[in-house]
Design a protein around this motif. Sequence first.
Motif, short mmCIF file in Angstrom:
data_model
loop_
_atom_site.label_atom_id
_atom_site.label_comp_id
_atom_site.label_asym_id
_atom_site.label_seq_id
_atom_site.Cartn_x
_atom_site.Cartn_y
_atom_site.Cartn_z
N GLU A 1 4.67 6.21 -6.81
CA GLU A 1 3.45 6.74 -6.20
C GLU A 1 2.58 7.46 -7.23
N ARG B 1 10.58 6.17 -5.67
CA ARG B 1 9.34 6.03 -4.89
C ARG B 1 8.29 7.03 -5.35
N ASP C 1 0.85 -1.18 0.00
CA ASP C 1 0.00 0.00 0.00
C ASP C 1 0.89 1.24 0.00
N PRO C 2 0.71 2.19 -0.95
CA PRO C 2 1.55 3.39 -0.97
C PRO C 2 1.47 4.22 0.30
N ASP C 3 0.40 4.06 1.07
CA ASP C 3 0.26 4.83 2.30
C ASP C 3 0.90 4.15 3.51
N LEU C 4 1.43 2.94 3.32
CA LEU C 4 2.07 2.22 4.42
C LEU C 4 3.32 2.97 4.85
N THR C 5 3.46 3.20 6.14
CA THR C 5 4.61 3.91 6.66
C THR C 5 5.37 3.03 7.63
N ARG D 1 -4.91 4.47 -7.10
CA ARG D 1 -5.56 3.98 -5.89
C ARG D 1 -7.03 3.70 -6.19
N ARG E 1 -12.56 5.50 -3.20
CA ARG E 1 -13.11 5.28 -1.87
C ARG E 1 -14.60 5.04 -1.98
#
Length: 153
Positions: free
Chosen positions: A90, A86, A34-38, A95, A98
């Motif tokens: 991204e 990266r 997931d690109p939002d994974l930190t 994505r 929603r």
Amino acid sequence: MEPTASEGARENPWAWQAGRNPYRGTAFHILDLDPDLTGRAAIKAQVRKRRQRITRSADRFPVHGRVLAPAEVNAAEESLTDPAGRLAAELLTHRPERPGPDPAELAEEFAETEPPESAGPPRIGIDRRVLAGLVPPPAPREFVPLWTEEGAH
């Protein structure tokens, strides 16, 4: 010297090459990340899990119908460690939308509703006669000429 077609394609990650869609198979797709994974630990754990799956049975985990090789997983991980790589991944990653209300239904509902009553405070008017009394009168000023006319003293 002008770059060749393959050099130009290498410089532009958004270029379509021989039927290859640049928006599919990005580093995030390859790593199932997931690109939002930190967090480095979480990212490394996901990469390790993906690498194990591809090494054990790559045919069970295709990406957009393509079976991956462990070298592709390694290259994807390497591209995500580079800030420019990266960012490119991204930007290329689409994505999913929603979940929410249908925009067409919202537009129809909006068109059928009346505008709301103004809930703000009443408008304030300015009486210029009162305002003129509040401003001080202009003060006389003296100006020193910056130059003089020849012959005039």
